[in-house]
Design an enzyme around this catalytic site. Structure first.
Site, PDB file in Angstrom:
ATOM      1  N   ARG B 297       0.828  -1.208   0.000  1.00 36.98           N
ATOM      2  CA  ARG B 297       0.000   0.000   0.000  1.00 36.98           C
ATOM      3  C   ARG B 297       0.858   1.253   0.000  1.00 36.98           C
ATOM      4  O   ARG B 297       0.600   2.202  -0.739  1.00 36.98           O
ATOM      5  CB  ARG B 297      -0.944  -0.001   1.211  1.00 36.98           C
ATOM      6  CG  ARG B 297      -2.084  -0.956   1.024  1.00 36.98           C
ATOM      7  CD  ARG B 297      -2.990  -1.055   2.238  1.00 36.98           C
ATOM      8  NE  ARG B 297      -4.131  -1.893   1.898  1.00 36.98           N
ATOM      9  CZ  ARG B 297      -5.148  -2.158   2.710  1.00 36.98           C
ATOM     10  NH1 ARG B 297      -5.174  -1.643   3.927  1.00 36.98           N
ATOM     11  NH2 ARG B 297      -6.139  -2.922   2.306  1.00 36.98           N
ATOM     12  N   TYR B 438      -6.210  -0.759  -6.808  1.00 36.35           N
ATOM     13  CA  TYR B 438      -5.569  -1.996  -6.344  1.00 36.35           C
ATOM     14  C   TYR B 438      -4.837  -1.842  -4.997  1.00 36.35           C
ATOM     15  O   TYR B 438      -4.615  -0.727  -4.556  1.00 36.35           O
ATOM     16  CB  TYR B 438      -4.723  -2.659  -7.428  1.00 36.35           C
ATOM     17  CG  TYR B 438      -3.486  -2.001  -7.983  1.00 36.35           C
ATOM     18  CD1 TYR B 438      -2.842  -0.939  -7.403  1.00 36.35           C
ATOM     19  CD2 TYR B 438      -2.920  -2.532  -9.158  1.00 36.35           C
ATOM     20  CE1 TYR B 438      -1.685  -0.415  -7.949  1.00 36.35           C
ATOM     21  CE2 TYR B 438      -1.763  -2.017  -9.709  1.00 36.35           C
ATOM     22  CZ  TYR B 438      -1.150  -0.959  -9.107  1.00 36.35           C
ATOM     23  OH  TYR B 438      -0.012  -0.448  -9.649  1.00 36.35           O
ATOM     24  N   GLU B 439      -4.567  -2.925  -4.377  1.00 29.95           N
ATOM     25  CA  GLU B 439      -4.044  -2.933  -2.996  1.00 29.95           C
ATOM     26  C   GLU B 439      -4.990  -2.227  -2.032  1.00 29.95           C
ATOM     27  O   GLU B 439      -4.557  -1.602  -1.054  1.00 29.95           O
ATOM     28  CB  GLU B 439      -2.648  -2.304  -2.907  1.00 29.95           C
ATOM     29  CG  GLU B 439      -1.584  -2.970  -3.737  1.00 29.95           C
ATOM     30  CD  GLU B 439      -1.374  -4.449  -3.403  1.00 29.95           C
ATOM     31  OE1 GLU B 439      -1.781  -4.879  -2.320  1.00 29.95           O
ATOM     32  OE2 GLU B 439      -0.816  -5.149  -4.259  1.00 29.95           O
ATOM     33  N   GLY B 440      -6.278  -2.367  -2.275  1.00 27.11           N
ATOM     34  CA  GLY B 440      -7.252  -1.700  -1.422  1.00 27.11           C
ATOM     35  C   GLY B 440      -7.691  -0.386  -2.009  1.00 27.11           C
ATOM     36  O   GLY B 440      -6.899   0.548  -2.103  1.00 27.11           O
ATOM     37  N   GLN B 445      -8.977   2.080   2.131  1.00 27.77           N
ATOM     38  CA  GLN B 445      -8.008   2.866   2.915  1.00 27.77           C
ATOM     39  C   GLN B 445      -8.739   3.745   3.924  1.00 27.77           C
ATOM     40  O   GLN B 445      -8.305   3.912   5.064  1.00 27.77           O
ATOM     41  CB  GLN B 445      -7.164   3.768   1.991  1.00 27.77           C
ATOM     42  CG  GLN B 445      -6.466   3.072   0.834  1.00 27.77           C
ATOM     43  CD  GLN B 445      -5.588   1.930   1.262  1.00 27.77           C
ATOM     44  OE1 GLN B 445      -4.892   2.041   2.277  1.00 27.77           O
ATOM     45  NE2 GLN B 445      -5.620   0.838   0.524  1.00 27.77           N
TER      46      GLN B 445
END
Lengths: 596, 596
Positions: B297, B438-440, B445
């Site tokens: 992240r 992506y990655e949350g 977040q």
């Protein structure tokens, strides 16, 4: 169905905000009341949903292609265009004298939105034809009118606008295309034009190019530019098509979006000169071109609303179907459709509120256009003209910038699937990106707003609009509902921010032009935001009045909720924009060009 | 040169904001002072400018392709990756025990930015490998470590993260991939994973997949997920490569951007089961995966800064070269390069300020990470860990959202040329769009910020950060310069807005979760905006102190101007965001799901 026209919302705005009943009292519009609007919109919806919308994805995947000077459009476009012309859609807003239907813009604008929602690339062809018609109607000789207008109004032939050259984009003073006068009164044109939308294609028998060029000996700069008609095929006296003219498409562009619409490089005069016919008088070309431009700018604003609407519909459909995670409030025990999640709702509401707000603004502006051209009272015409002129940069600038936000949120709602091209959300994100650029970038719209629309009359038109908004605030206060009060508070703050900016801009445009123009785009964004929010506030008042009376309660409650959301989440950006303009000008130009 | 690494700006932030001298006093970082940083960054710049950046456009035009289960990367990628590993770049931040260089994140983050500016698609491969290394370092058995870590740290093998399945994206509770325990202590995995970045490629000899799956009988939901190593090729006892494992790439995606990076669909177990090795303990997979996720992240946040920097550089180059229109202030008599026009300057300054602000925020966060892991004093470690944890959603969420704004402005500065793919500005706009997903996603977040980072400690960390910001405001007041005073005023207003939001969120997260989470993304945007602006305010103070003393005056003056611009044009968005969160929650959820 990939697109469902928002007929109900359009008719609500046409009836209650644009006040179609007033429009229908003007000479020439006697038949154009709410019933006509409803009938036209229903028919238009059917056509666009059924015929044009299904070609949107194929157009992206199999764009227009160029070979040996000819452009083939996406399979299906030719047939759809034939249906478009057979339906008489091109002539909707054009004079009955030339075969049009003479409907007000208040109705026509909604139809333009549908066509663009259905297929932005396809819709560009009629959009450009509209501009050519406007220019010829205003400045063309009787001969030009009789030769071209009927064919353009029917859509049998299409039109283009040839402004840009490699060195001349926003700055038309740099146009170099040359027009040599011939003894027979025609001209021969030589030069290269780029970014010519539908400059070449296979959907119509002839293409009528409207071209900016310089006659030998003309003054430098924009005062030496003339406007010419340059048809792809010359037209014989009997109206039949004659020889191929010396204008050729040498390539089309490979673009980020609107891929189905061919963007041509046109070469004029490589084989002896392209035959052109002067429109109006020499050296007044820019003035005429602005007629086309103004119509086109409004229409591009509507394109922004259109693509936002389609992106919104797609996002809602996905949010209703995609199951992921439990709601934070525990209202569903297992995983739920993502429309239950607050941030997905926030995104969808933002998309919805921006779209409906800009639609309301555009339709109210359209009614002002109609009044400016058709109202019997001259002072009413003048006031409406001033209002409409003020609205054009807002409709164009704000609605297209908002379409970037909305189409981006549309991707975001889809999560990872949004980034996959087959999903389709990405196409809207790509397609929308041209809208704040063509027909005058947002900065060009903002310059227009600062210079011609605000500084020139010392801010009078802007203040008159603010005074109208203040009346809406008073009505909201009188309503007293929680939604009305919440909306009134944000509207008041935004209007005051707007007035601060107007004062600053009017005061500094001449004295400190860098300061005024440094804030031009934030000013435009504030003004557009305010006017769209104002129209939704008016919608809220109407919805409150009507609710509980009929069967449309769900629609009316949704309108109230949307208007309040706009106020609480979008109008609140206004004070920050004011601060940028009024207190932030110096830092825009503080860094020397070489320090970047 | 298509990209010039901003080494000077990075070193300024590393020295004066992240305080590398402090980092170099921590055990293990004794050699990692400013001189080392400068040497590493110079070398890194040379490599990325010369080797990686030239592959960015080819990667977009000739993306990775799939055939019969094999993926061929863009021509040139293989060779560049070989140079990347030979240079030891993969191991920069990893422990010397496994062949890494053990440098602090404060230096490593700047190198990650450069690699991503040079080529976002290329950089994703090392980014995923970093995550796999982190997970194995933290939770892997000695055997797993000794088998895989050296090869990963050298870059000889690459890593992946296998989380997503068609029905399980943000919601990992829905993971269905199955792991069956075998008598020999290994597992056999069966299932389908999607969106696996570099899940298959031809740049390395082996690919080490880290895979979330469920062991038979495991609890439902996220508490029944385990983490496995599933290598593409099994590894023999002597470390050589053995049999091909039963994990196969069945397709790659056709994406909006980052086209050169293959996004794989991986099929596990179609031929009897993919051999997997448990990482740590059963059912603790999510916990370990979060180790990878947190590293990733932060890195994705840096990707946002990286693409913004490159878009900025391209826009500046175009604005310096494109001639169009006279400046409004009459400073040039004829047409001028567009960098003379106020709105172009506003756009470039916005791009610059956002990029520098987020870079400063990320580097300061990196220094906190280093202190959290290396400082000898436990309470210092704890405070820095809390600060860093608070920063991760801001670095990820705010920097990636801002990259959408910056790359969009980058297109806009180019006008019509920006929409033409060959220009290159559109690629950044397309590439950046994945970053807030992506990655949350940004919402994920923001949930993290609301729940784990704010509500859990009742807002204590948030208030501690605000207290630090207040000290900077006092220093700005003490400076007394016009720029410092202007900056202090906006910083104070933004901090107060932040505190209002923290109080609202901490108070409502449990009592009215819909209200708290409705404002989660605006809260994140406010917090990121504030922290980036704070760091630029600190930079302004440093620049004022240093200016007039050395030869860097132009750089220092530019820093002051940029910081002030950020305050006057970007920090001013904060109060509007506060109003959205604190006074706008109800309208987010007011419309019933069926009414959309």
């Amino acid at each position: 169905m990939s697109y469902t026209a928002p007929v109900k919302d359009m008719l609500f705005a046409i009836e209650h905000l644009a006040d179609i009943a007033q429009v229908a009292q003007m000479p020439g519009f006697e038949e154009a009341g709410l019933d006509t609007a409803a009938a036209v919109l229903e028919e238009c919806a059917r056509f666009n949903e059924g015929v044009v919308a299904p070609l949107n994805v194929p157009g992206d995947q199999n764009p227009s292609s160029w070979k040996d000077g000819a452009v083939s459009t996406t399979p299906g476009f030719r047939q759809a265009y034939a249906q478009f012309t057979e339906g008489g859609w091109q002539g909707l807003q054009h004079p009955t004298d030339f075969g049009g239907q003479g409907l007000p813009k208040t109705i026509g604008a909604a139809c333009v939105e549908m066509l663009n929602s259905a297929n932005l690339s396809f819709a560009l062809c009629p959009l450009l034809t509209d501009g050519a018609i406007e220019a010829l109607l205003t400045a063309g000789s009787d001969e030009l009118k009789s030769t071209y207008l009927e064919k353009l109004v029917s859509g049998e032939w299409t039109g283009t606008m040839n402004l840009t050259e490699p060195q001349a984009g926003s700055d038309l003073a740099l146009v170099r295309t040359r027009a040599d006068a011939q003894p027979d009164g025609t001209y021969k044109l030589f030069g290269t034009k780029i970014f010519i939308t539908y400059g070449e294609h296979d959907m119509a028998d002839n293409i009528v190019h409207l071209v900016l060029a310089r006659v030998a000996g003309a003054p430098e700069g924009v005062k030496g530019i003339s406007l010419f008609v340059v048809p792809k095929f010359l037209v014989n006296e009997d109206g039949s098509l004659g020889a191929r003219n010396d204008v050729h498409c040498v390539s089309i562009e490979h673009k980020l979006g609107i891929k189905a619409s061919p963007t041509a490089v046109l070469q004029f005069g490589d084989q002896g000169g392209a035959v052109g016919y002067l429109v109006g008088e020499e050296n007044r070309g820019l003035e005429y071109m602005f007629i086309m431009m103004n119509a086109a700018r409004y229409a591009v604003g509507v394109q922004g609303i259109a693509i936002a609407e389609r992106a919104y519909q797609k996002a809602v459909a996905y949010a209703r179907e995609r199951v992921q995670s439990r709601p934070v409030d525990g209202s569903v025990r297992g995983s739920a459709t993502i429309i239950h999640h607050p941030d997905v709702r926030r995104m969808l509401m933002t998309m919805r509120a921006l779209t409906e707000g800009c639609r309301a603004m555009a339709l109210v502006a359209a009614a002002a256009y109609d009044a400016a051209h058709h109202h019997p009272d001259e002072s009413v015409r003048r006031d409406n003209a001033a209002f409409y002129e003020f609205m054009v940069p807002l409709v164009k600038g704000y609605s297209t910038e908002m379409s970037l936000e909305v189409t981006s949120l549309g991707v975001q709602v889809h999560g990872g699937m949004g980034f996959i091209e087959e999903t389709g959300a990405a196409q809207y994100y790509r397609d929308a990106r041209i809208l704040p650029i063509y027909e005058g970038t947002t900065a060009i719209q903002a310059n227009d707003l600062v210079g011609r629309k605000t500084a020139r009359d010392g801010g009078a038109t802007a203040r008159a609009i603010a005074a109208q908004i203040e009346k809406t605030e008073a009505q909201l206060a009188a309503s007293g509902s929680e939604a009305a009060r919440a909306t009134a508070a944000r509207l008041t703050a935004a209007r005051q921010a707007f007035l601060d900016v107007v004062e600053f801009i009017a005061g500094s445009a001449k004295a400190d032009p860098n300061a005024a123009y440094a804030g031009s785009v934030p000013y435009l964004m504030l003004a557009g935001n305010l006017v769209a929010g104002w129209q939704l506030a008016r919608a809220l008042l109407v919805a409150e009045k009507l609710s509980g009376q009929g069967q449309d309660d769900a629609f009316l409650q949704a309108k109230i909720a949307t208007a309040r959301f706009y106020a609480e989440h979008i109008l609140v950006r206004a004070p920050g924009l004011r601060d940028e303009v009024v207190h932030g000008a110096a830092s825009v130009m503080a860094l020397a060009p070489e320090a970047f």
